[in-house]
Structures are given as structure tokens and as C-alpha cells.
Design a protein around this motif. Structure first.
Motif, PDB file in Angstrom:
ATOM      1  N   GLN A  84     -11.318 -11.152  -5.265  1.00 22.91           N
ATOM      2  CA  GLN A  84     -10.257 -11.788  -5.505  1.00 22.91           C
ATOM      3  C   GLN A  84      -8.923 -11.953  -6.533  1.00 22.91           C
ATOM      4  O   GLN A  84      -9.113 -13.219  -6.333  1.00 22.91           O
ATOM      5  CB  GLN A  84      -8.874 -11.647  -4.359  1.00 22.91           C
ATOM      6  CG  GLN A  84      -7.468 -11.203  -4.526  1.00 22.91           C
ATOM      7  CD  GLN A  84      -7.397  -9.765  -5.291  1.00 22.91           C
ATOM      8  OE1 GLN A  84      -7.357  -9.055  -4.157  1.00 22.91           O
ATOM      9  NE2 GLN A  84      -6.757  -9.431  -6.377  1.00 22.91           N
ATOM     10  N   CYS A  98     -13.483  -6.458   0.546  1.00 15.58           N
ATOM     11  CA  CYS A  98     -12.083  -5.409   0.151  1.00 15.58           C
ATOM     12  C   CYS A  98     -13.248  -4.001   0.694  1.00 15.58           C
ATOM     13  O   CYS A  98     -14.188  -3.764  -0.708  1.00 15.58           O
ATOM     14  CB  CYS A  98     -11.717  -5.420  -0.798  1.00 15.58           C
ATOM     15  SG  CYS A  98     -10.973  -4.405  -2.016  1.00 15.58           S
ATOM     16  N   VAL A 203      -6.227 -10.106  10.337  1.00 19.44           N
ATOM     17  CA  VAL A 203      -4.683  -9.940   9.858  1.00 19.44           C
ATOM     18  C   VAL A 203      -3.842 -10.509  10.983  1.00 19.44           C
ATOM     19  O   VAL A 203      -4.147 -10.266  12.015  1.00 19.44           O
ATOM     20  CB  VAL A 203      -4.368  -8.005  10.191  1.00 19.44           C
ATOM     21  CG1 VAL A 203      -5.094  -7.391   8.936  1.00 19.44           C
ATOM     22  CG2 VAL A 203      -4.433  -7.166  11.496  1.00 19.44           C
ATOM     23  N   ARG A 236       2.840 -15.716   8.452  1.00 21.44           N
ATOM     24  CA  ARG A 236       2.221 -15.137   7.768  1.00 21.44           C
ATOM     25  C   ARG A 236       1.105 -16.658   8.453  1.00 21.44           C
ATOM     26  O   ARG A 236       0.421 -17.130   8.189  1.00 21.44           O
ATOM     27  CB  ARG A 236       1.640 -14.818   6.737  1.00 21.44           C
ATOM     28  CG  ARG A 236       0.378 -14.679   6.449  1.00 21.44           C
ATOM     29  CD  ARG A 236       0.067 -14.360   4.628  1.00 21.44           C
ATOM     30  NE  ARG A 236       0.367 -15.156   3.305  1.00 21.44           N
ATOM     31  CZ  ARG A 236      -0.536 -15.958   3.381  1.00 21.44           C
ATOM     32  NH1 ARG A 236      -2.889 -15.862   4.266  1.00 21.44           N
ATOM     33  NH2 ARG A 236      -0.522 -16.856   2.879  1.00 21.44           N
ATOM     34  N   VAL A 252      -5.024 -15.479  -0.106  1.00 14.01           N
ATOM     35  CA  VAL A 252      -5.427 -14.230   1.155  1.00 14.01           C
ATOM     36  C   VAL A 252      -4.692 -14.024   2.137  1.00 14.01           C
ATOM     37  O   VAL A 252      -4.407 -12.253   2.314  1.00 14.01           O
ATOM     38  CB  VAL A 252      -5.495 -13.439   0.045  1.00 14.01           C
ATOM     39  CG1 VAL A 252      -4.960 -13.745  -1.353  1.00 14.01           C
ATOM     40  CG2 VAL A 252      -7.097 -13.142   0.404  1.00 14.01           C
ATOM     41  N   ILE A 253      -5.954 -14.324   3.232  1.00 11.81           N
ATOM     42  CA  ILE A 253      -6.305 -14.494   4.002  1.00 11.81           C
ATOM     43  C   ILE A 253      -4.855 -15.089   5.201  1.00 11.81           C
ATOM     44  O   ILE A 253      -5.263 -16.016   4.887  1.00 11.81           O
ATOM     45  CB  ILE A 253      -7.448 -14.276   5.093  1.00 11.81           C
ATOM     46  CG1 ILE A 253      -7.783 -15.354   4.758  1.00 11.81           C
ATOM     47  CG2 ILE A 253      -8.172 -12.965   3.849  1.00 11.81           C
ATOM     48  CD1 ILE A 253      -9.208 -15.462   5.193  1.00 11.81           C
ATOM     49  N   LYS A 255      -4.166 -11.239   6.258  1.00 15.35           N
ATOM     50  CA  LYS A 255      -3.041  -9.702   5.630  1.00 15.35           C
ATOM     51  C   LYS A 255      -2.140  -9.336   6.615  1.00 15.35           C
ATOM     52  O   LYS A 255      -2.600  -9.388   7.971  1.00 15.35           O
ATOM     53  CB  LYS A 255      -3.145  -8.803   5.394  1.00 15.35           C
ATOM     54  CG  LYS A 255      -4.554  -9.212   3.816  1.00 15.35           C
ATOM     55  CD  LYS A 255      -4.380  -9.632   2.846  1.00 15.35           C
ATOM     56  CE  LYS A 255      -5.349 -10.060   1.766  1.00 15.35           C
ATOM     57  NZ  LYS A 255      -6.129  -8.840   1.052  1.00 15.35           N
ATOM     58  N   TYR A 272       0.711  -2.040   4.440  1.00 14.91           N
ATOM     59  CA  TYR A 272       0.254  -3.536   4.132  1.00 14.91           C
ATOM     60  C   TYR A 272       0.673  -4.649   3.015  1.00 14.91           C
ATOM     61  O   TYR A 272       1.120  -3.839   2.372  1.00 14.91           O
ATOM     62  CB  TYR A 272      -1.078  -2.873   4.145  1.00 14.91           C
ATOM     63  CG  TYR A 272      -2.183  -3.952   3.989  1.00 14.91           C
ATOM     64  CD1 TYR A 272      -3.367  -4.067   5.204  1.00 14.91           C
ATOM     65  CD2 TYR A 272      -3.052  -4.186   3.052  1.00 14.91           C
ATOM     66  CE1 TYR A 272      -4.477  -4.685   5.169  1.00 14.91           C
ATOM     67  CE2 TYR A 272      -4.295  -5.666   2.855  1.00 14.91           C
ATOM     68  CZ  TYR A 272      -4.928  -5.810   3.584  1.00 14.91           C
ATOM     69  OH  TYR A 272      -6.081  -6.684   3.498  1.00 14.91           O
ATOM     70  N   MET A 274      -0.944  -7.699   0.540  1.00 17.70           N
ATOM     71  CA  MET A 274      -2.030  -8.655   0.470  1.00 17.70           C
ATOM     72  C   MET A 274      -1.426  -9.921  -0.157  1.00 17.70           C
ATOM     73  O   MET A 274      -3.415 -10.201  -1.156  1.00 17.70           O
ATOM     74  CB  MET A 274      -2.140  -7.729  -1.307  1.00 17.70           C
ATOM     75  CG  MET A 274      -2.030  -5.726  -0.980  1.00 17.70           C
ATOM     76  SD  MET A 274      -2.202  -5.404  -2.350  1.00 17.70           S
ATOM     77  CE  MET A 274      -1.050  -5.452  -3.796  1.00 17.70           C
ATOM     78  N   PRO A 275      -1.195 -10.858   0.116  1.00 17.56           N
ATOM     79  CA  PRO A 275       0.348 -10.625   1.110  1.00 17.56           C
ATOM     80  C   PRO A 275       1.271 -10.790   0.725  1.00 17.56           C
ATOM     81  O   PRO A 275       1.991 -10.565   0.786  1.00 17.56           O
ATOM     82  CB  PRO A 275      -0.677 -11.760   1.792  1.00 17.56           C
ATOM     83  CG  PRO A 275      -1.013 -12.813   0.683  1.00 17.56           C
ATOM     84  CD  PRO A 275      -1.817 -12.478   0.413  1.00 17.56           C
ATOM     85  N   HIS A 279       0.729  -3.322  -0.728  1.00 23.80           N
ATOM     86  CA  HIS A 279       0.238  -2.586  -0.895  1.00 23.80           C
ATOM     87  C   HIS A 279       0.824  -0.856  -0.811  1.00 23.80           C
ATOM     88  O   HIS A 279       1.084  -0.259  -0.269  1.00 23.80           O
ATOM     89  CB  HIS A 279      -0.925  -2.394  -0.135  1.00 23.80           C
ATOM     90  CG  HIS A 279      -2.620  -1.456  -0.649  1.00 23.80           C
ATOM     91  ND1 HIS A 279      -3.305  -0.458  -1.091  1.00 23.80           N
ATOM     92  CD2 HIS A 279      -3.829  -2.757  -0.771  1.00 23.80           C
ATOM     93  CE1 HIS A 279      -3.819  -0.592  -1.314  1.00 23.80           C
ATOM     94  NE2 HIS A 279      -5.063  -1.490  -1.581  1.00 23.80           N
ATOM     95  N   GLY A 286      -8.135  -3.561   5.978  1.00 20.57           N
ATOM     96  CA  GLY A 286      -6.544  -3.233   6.877  1.00 20.57           C
ATOM     97  C   GLY A 286      -6.822  -2.452   7.574  1.00 20.57           C
ATOM     98  O   GLY A 286      -6.585  -2.493   9.049  1.00 20.57           O
TER      99      GLY A 286
END
Length: 368
Positions: A84, A98, A203, A236, A252-253, A255, A272, A274-275, A279, A286
Motif C-alpha cells: 500500500q 489486499c 479489523v 483504532r 494502515v492496520i 482497519k 470500511y 483504509m484507515p 472505502h 475486510g
């Protein structure tokens, strides 16, 4: 005098599901992660909101990269590393998988000569390097050639294309080692109920109503609410740390997934993240995590959708339509989840990057 060096790399631009980006053969990129990431940042034009100096599309779903190689593992045909590439920062994150970009890996691998095509349907096993998990994929290959033309449609993509079936096998613990990383189906962080789940993608699941939302807002409306994102990010980071993920703020995790009751036959309504952007549809990984949560008693998802008896078809409504997944009993803690995607080869040629010469020389010495 500039110390930068121009680099020319073969690549294929593809749409994979509802994502898009370049697909590279691993042998065409430096093995050194720092040099590899420098090339990806330059190729995509990261660090500018429009990625104007690269081929990225100025959105997280169009700033993705797939790196593919023939696998040395006995249980897989090819290896797939997902990257990413940040839009706003000059950074690359290889911590997540992904699933949308994954849908293009099979066709790409076959056309690159990594996997021989069969007449009709070619089945292959893809090892995701990011998560250490194997995914089974079926690609349409009439007369021994990949076809992208077909009657399958997916929400978020215009028209129809050939179906690509992906089955996530033992997806539990993709990054944390456990389906429920905190040991519980329900936690409370920053005053909000949260379910932390790790299946294909780690997530955190929250109720829309707890976040002051209906859950039916458009992604544009959500993206405009900076106070909402600031609150969601705080949750998060706290939840991600409790899941055992280090340096959450720089990754980015996990999410975030915001859920609301389903309408018009949908199991749940989903938003959702991404974060740091909503999305426009729903990430495949996800959806695997959410399906696993629906089948796990005590989670917010299971509480909202009711008891799920496997096998079951679950329908998740998202901003662009619906995504249907089939969940069945698997060999591990999480169910086996199958989903149909499509892909399209857009163009092939070379990507060009400008990279620090010293970094490339260091990478070449390391490879030698």
C-alpha cells in the motif's frame, strides 16, 4: 549535481476488483526493501494529493502495488506481496493484504508464464507474503488463454467481466496469530464497544450508532467529517495496541469497520476505512474478517446480524452496492470464505522511477 538515477521497470497496470495499480515481477525490482520502496514511491507519485508525478490515482484504492513471483513453497504456485503506497506521504506499508488486488494476481501470473494455463479454468494457489496465508483462486482460461470478458458484475465497477473465484482458507490470525487478538469477542476502548477480529485482515468493528452515525452515510459525507476521523483514529490506535500490533499510528492496520443493520436483504450495512479514508466499496479482506465475525458468537457483528449457521451466504451493503460472500466451515478458527471478483488488464510496458543512486548501489551490493 543530482544524485538521483532513472530506473525503468517492466510492469502491467491492472484493475483488481475495486482497486487498481501496477503489477510487477519480483525479479524486476530490488530485493532490498528500502530500494524497492523508493522505486514504488517514485513510480506512484506518493507525497502529493493527486500523485501528479506518478501513476497513482490520488486515492488509496488506486495507489496499490502487487509484486508476484513463482513460489518455492510446496503448497503454493506463486507468491504475492502487496504494497500500500501512501498518497499523502512518501511511505509504503506491506503489513496488510489486499484481496481486490489479489484478484488480478492469478491472471497476471498465468500471462507472465509463472503458471501454465489449462483449457477452461485454471486453478492456482497463491501464498500471500504479507499474512503468511494461502488463497485458492480459479481463473477463466478458455482454450488455454486468460479471458477478462464475461458476465460477472461486482458493485463499484461498471460493466461485466470474467468471474474470478477466490477462497480464503485458514485466514485466522493473519497478523496477530489469533482470530480474537484480545482474547475476547467484545472490548471497550475510548468509551466505545469494539470487536477486534483478525481473519485475512486485522479489523476493529464498531457500531455506527455508537459513533454518532446512521451507518448509511455516503463515503463522501464520512470523509468530510474530520472530527469523526479523529475520534475513530484514537479508538483504532488504542484497540490496535491491545491487539498486539506495534506502532499502530504508522500502519494502515487494523482497519476500522463501522456496521449498521442491513436493509433490502443485506446481512449488514458496512462502511470500511483504509484507515484514514472511507472505502468507496468494501475490501475483500475486510469482508472475510467481517464474515468471520458474523460467525463468531459474542462479536458486535454476530449480535447485530443474529445467529449464522454455516454454510451461509452473507451480503454486505456498502457505498457502491453489495458484496456477497459464502462462509463455510474451515480447518481453523475462522470459516472458509469464498468471494467472486473480476479483473482487467489495462496496459503493459515500463514504469519509470527516480531513485537515489547510493540506495541502488547499496541494494546491488546486498544482492551480490
Amino acid at each position: 549535481m543530482s544524485t538521483r538515477q532513472s530506473v525503468k521497470v517492466p510492469c502491467v497496470m491492472m484493475r483488481g476488483g475495486t482497486s487498481r495499480g501496477p503489477y510487477f515481477l519480483a525479479d524486476d525490482l530490488p530485493s532490498d526493501p528500502a530500494a524497492r520502496d523508493a522505486i514504488l514511491i517514485s513510480v506512484m507519485g506518493a507525497g502529493h494529493p493527486l500523485e501528479i508525478d506518478g501513476i497513482g490515482g490520488g486515492n488509496p484504492v488506486t495507489s496499490k502495488v502487487a509484486i508476484v513471483s513463482r513460489s518455492k513453497r510446496p503448497d503454493a504456485d506463486v507468491d504475492y506481496l502487496f504494497a500500500q503506497v501512501s498518497v499523502r506521504e512518501r511511505a509504503v506499508d506491506t503489513s496488510p493484504n489486499c484481496g481486490n488486488m489479489l484478484s488480478g494476481v492469478g491472471p497476471f501470473a498465468i500471462e507472465a508464464g509463472l503458471v501454465p494455463a489449462k483449457n477452461g479454468v485454471t486453478a492456482l494457489r497463491i501464498f500471500n507474503v504479507n499474512t503468511g496465508k494461502v488463497i485458492e483462486v480459479e481463473v477463466q482460461t478458455p482454450n488455454g488463454r486468460v479471458t477478462y470478458i464475461g458476465d460477472a458484475s461486482i458493485s463499484g465497477v461498471p460493466g461485466t467481466a470474467a468471474p474470478i473465484l477466490m477462497t480464503f482458507l485458514d485466514s485466522a490470525g493473519s497478523k496477530t496469530g489469533a482470530l480474537l487478538p484480545t482474547g475476547k469477542p467484545l472490548d471497550r476502548f475510548e468509551g466505545i464497544d469494539v470487536s477486534c477480529v483478525d481473519a485475512a485482515m486485522p479489523v476493529i468493528i464498531v457500531r455506527a450508532s455508537d459513533m454518532g452515525k446512521t451507518g448509511y452515510e455516503t463515503y463522501t459525507e464520512l470523509n468530510a467529517d474530520k472530527n469523526f476521523f479523529a475520534r475513530l483514529e484514537k479508538i483504532r490506535i488504542t484497540a490496535g495496541t491491545a491487539m498486539g500490533i506495534a506502532n499502530v499510528a504508522d500502519k494502515v492496520i487494523p482497519k476500522p469497520i463501522m456496521i449498521a443493520p442491513g436493509k433490502d436483504g443485506a446481512t449488514l450495512t458496512v462502511r470500511y476505512f483504509m484507515p484514514h479514508d472511507c472505502h468507496p466499496a468494501l475490501a475483500i479482506t475486510g469482508s472475510v474478517a467481517l464474515a468471520s465475525a458474523c460467525a463468531t458468537p459474542g462479536t458486535l457483528a454476530a449480535e447485530m446480524c443474529g445467529a449464522v449457521t454455516l454454510p451461509a451466504t452473507l451480503s454486505f451493503a456498502h457505498p457502491s452496492g453489495k458484496l456477497d460472500v459464502v462462509a463455510d466451515k474451515g480447518d481453523g478458527a475462522a470459516p472458509k470464505v469464498s468471494v467472486v471478483r473480476t479483473a482487467r488488464r489495462l496496459f503493459e510496458g515500463f514504469a519509470f522511477a527516480e531513485v537515489d543512486s547510493a540506495l541502488l548501489r547499496q541494494s546491488e551490493r546486498s544482492a551480490a
